[in-house]
Design a protein around this motif. Structure first.
Motif, PDB file in Angstrom:
ATOM      1  N   ASP A 166     -35.663 -33.409 -19.640  1.00  0.00           N
ATOM      2  CA  ASP A 166     -36.291 -34.082 -20.779  1.00  0.00           C
ATOM      3  C   ASP A 166     -37.392 -35.035 -20.334  1.00  0.00           C
ATOM      4  OD1 ASP A 166     -36.466 -34.311 -23.541  1.00  0.00           O
ATOM      5  OD2 ASP A 166     -35.264 -36.146 -23.574  1.00  0.00           O
ATOM      6  N   ALA A 167     -38.231 -34.575 -19.427  1.00  0.00           N
ATOM      7  CA  ALA A 167     -39.335 -35.407 -18.926  1.00  0.00           C
ATOM      8  C   ALA A 167     -40.549 -35.264 -19.833  1.00  0.00           C
ATOM      9  CB  ALA A 167     -39.685 -35.007 -17.498  1.00  0.00           C
ATOM     10  N   LEU A 168     -41.337 -36.345 -19.954  1.00  0.00           N
ATOM     11  CA  LEU A 168     -42.568 -36.325 -20.731  1.00  0.00           C
ATOM     12  C   LEU A 168     -43.656 -35.674 -19.879  1.00  0.00           C
ATOM     13  CD1 LEU A 168     -43.564 -37.354 -23.511  1.00  0.00           C
ATOM     14  CD2 LEU A 168     -44.483 -39.345 -22.309  1.00  0.00           C
ATOM     15  N   THR A 169     -44.263 -34.602 -20.383  1.00  0.00           N
ATOM     16  CA  THR A 169     -45.182 -33.816 -19.564  1.00  0.00           C
ATOM     17  C   THR A 169     -46.466 -33.492 -20.320  1.00  0.00           C
ATOM     18  OG1 THR A 169     -44.238 -31.706 -20.294  1.00  0.00           O
ATOM     19  CG2 THR A 169     -43.274 -32.732 -18.334  1.00  0.00           C
TER      20      THR A 169
ATOM     21  N   THR B 234     -39.788 -31.876 -21.788  1.00  0.00           N
ATOM     22  CA  THR B 234     -39.275 -30.603 -21.296  1.00  0.00           C
ATOM     23  C   THR B 234     -38.581 -30.809 -19.953  1.00  0.00           C
ATOM     24  OG1 THR B 234     -39.860 -28.300 -20.812  1.00  0.00           O
ATOM     25  CG2 THR B 234     -41.377 -29.984 -20.035  1.00  0.00           C
ATOM     26  N   ASP B 235     -37.790 -29.810 -19.546  1.00  0.00           N
ATOM     27  CA  ASP B 235     -37.158 -29.832 -18.221  1.00  0.00           C
ATOM     28  C   ASP B 235     -38.162 -29.336 -17.190  1.00  0.00           C
ATOM     29  OD1 ASP B 235     -34.868 -30.692 -19.416  1.00  0.00           O
ATOM     30  OD2 ASP B 235     -33.848 -28.752 -19.392  1.00  0.00           O
ATOM     31  N   VAL B 236     -38.309 -30.076 -16.105  1.00  0.00           N
ATOM     32  CA  VAL B 236     -39.287 -29.740 -15.072  1.00  0.00           C
ATOM     33  C   VAL B 236     -38.567 -29.467 -13.747  1.00  0.00           C
ATOM     34  CG1 VAL B 236     -41.338 -30.482 -13.812  1.00  0.00           C
ATOM     35  CG2 VAL B 236     -41.007 -31.197 -16.192  1.00  0.00           C
ATOM     36  N   PRO B 237     -38.571 -28.211 -13.255  1.00  0.00           N
ATOM     37  CA  PRO B 237     -38.003 -27.934 -11.931  1.00  0.00           C
ATOM     38  C   PRO B 237     -38.945 -28.428 -10.845  1.00  0.00           C
ATOM     39  CG  PRO B 237     -38.913 -25.940 -12.870  1.00  0.00           C
ATOM     40  CD  PRO B 237     -39.069 -27.001 -13.921  1.00  0.00           C
ATOM     41  N   ILE B 238     -38.385 -29.091  -9.838  1.00  0.00           N
ATOM     42  CA  ILE B 238     -39.182 -29.626  -8.738  1.00  0.00           C
ATOM     43  C   ILE B 238     -38.974 -28.736  -7.521  1.00  0.00           C
ATOM     44  CG2 ILE B 238     -39.662 -31.618  -7.290  1.00  0.00           C
ATOM     45  CD1 ILE B 238     -40.334 -31.941 -10.262  1.00  0.00           C
TER      46      ILE B 238
END
Length: 395
Positions: free
Chosen positions: A309-312, A60-64
């Motif tokens: 597209d990070a693995l979370t 998923t996309d992860v906002p930092i």
């Protein structure tokens, strides 16, 4: 009764007693055997599964975000004061009223200033009449000079008088402009769009231009600003984000549970506060619904980048052990194994996993304190959903 009969009765009694004893012994033996069987069955019985919540490992996309504590400040704050002395005749606003630039807030007695303005107008009219007469005299002297009926000195003196009166008219106009300004100052208007505060003086009082108390404070709350701080270590990420374009800032309530408004970062202060090691930042918000108020404490979140597209996994699935972070992975046979992890950023209840897990694996997110490697588990959420479905079908 004979002796043989007595012996027969005694023998029968002994035999009956032995029979009873034998029956009791057999019953006790049967019970022991049954208990032994139950114990053996309990030993070989499948262990009871532990109810846990599980979640899938997903991309998923992860906002930092970077978070800091901030204070809301009015975009503009103006203390409205009197600019001329006089009696305050009228207050034209209601406390807490939204006003616009140019709206009347108060009225000072205009009569002294009106008289000064009228006097300045009359003085100019008088001087204008004198100038007109001086110009006519100059014209006559100029016509008589070639005939030696007027000396050159007379003509020069008259020309100087005309110039002097022209200059006097300019002075008169300046006095009129000043008087007009002073008269305008008796009408105190709002210099900005904003909201009025508590009235600081009542009608009937004499106000003075030299006073600093003011009549009312007007604050502009649409738009509005938030000043917040971040550790100096975060400035690199913030400046990188600013270089790439507008930086989004979100304000949250003090408990972090309610989003108040979204705006944009407008300023990073030009120095770091050395005692605290923090830098001040400023963000601007439209505040269309007045969810932000001057003086309010808020939490500010700055979006510095987004990991695509990070693995979370849910942050609740990540545990800390002697060797670092780990998680419990649910295997196909419903047992769990301990898996060491390498993790990255955390945001919004999700943790980025850089090593240790693969897509579509399932991890445990609750009751980890009851688990160890090889323990059987069952999904509490799936079980609850099954019960709910059965209840709906029964009804």
């Amino acid at each position: 009764m004979t002796g043989d009969a007595h012996m027969n009765v005694s023998k029968v009694r002994r035999i009956g007693l032995i029979g009873v004893v034998v029956v009791v012994v057999l019953v006790l033996i049967a019970r022991q055997v049954e208990n032994y069987r139950k114990a053996q069955a309990a030993l070989h019985k499948e262990p009871q599964a532990i109810a846990v919540d599980t979640a899938a490992v997903t991309h998923t996309d992860v906002p930092i975000y970077l978070s800091g504590l901030g204070t809301v400040q009015a975009f503009y704050t103006v203390t409205v004061t009197a600019r001329v002395d006089g009696e305050l005749q009228k207050i034209a606003f209601t406390e807490g009223q939204t006003v616009h630039k140019g709206d009347l807030l108060a009225q000072i007695d205009p009569r002294p200033n009106q008289a000064a303005y009228d006097q300045a107008l009359a003085t100019k009219v008088k001087d204008a009449a004198q100038l007109a007469n001086a110009k006519r005299d100059l014209e006559r002297y100029t016509l008589l000079q070639p005939q030696d009926l007027a000396s050159k000195q007379t003509v020069d003196t008259q020309r100087a008088a005309v110039d002097q009166l022209n200059a006097q008219l300019q002075v008169d106009q300046a006095l009129i402009d000043n008087a007009r300004t002073q008269l305008d100052y008796t009408r105190i208007v709002s210099p900005i769009d904003g909201r009025t505060g508590i009235r600081l003086v009542d009608p009937g009082n004499i106000v003075h231009a030299a006073a600093t108390t003011g009549i009312v404070v007007v604050t502009q709350v649409q738009p509005i600003s938030v000043i917040f701080t971040l550790p100096e270590e975060d400035l690199g990420a913030v400046n990188t984000a600013l270089a790439a374009g507008p930086v989004n800032v979100t304000t949250l309530s003090r408990d972090g549970g309610t989003e108040l408004d979204q705006g944009a970062l407008t300023l990073v202060d030009n120095e770091i506060d050395q005692p605290t090691g923090t830098a001040k930042l400023k963000a601007t918000f439209a505040n269309a619904h007045n969810t932000l108020w001057p003086g309010q404490f808020v939490n500010a979140r700055v979006l510095v980048r987004t990991l695509h597209d990070a693995l979370t996994v849910p942050t609740a699935a990540v545990q800390l052990g002697p060797n670092g972070p780990f998680t419990y992975v649910v295997k196909p046979d419903s047992t769990v194994e301990v898996r060491e992890l390498k993790i990255g950023d955390e945001s919004g209840g999700l943790t980025v996993v850089t090593a240790g897990l693969g897509p579509n694996e399932h991890v445990v997110t609750s009751n980890q304190y009851r688990l160890q490697a090889g323990v059987h588990v069952r999904s509490a959420s799936a079980e609850a959903a099954t019960r709910s479905s059965k209840g709906a079908n029964d009804s």
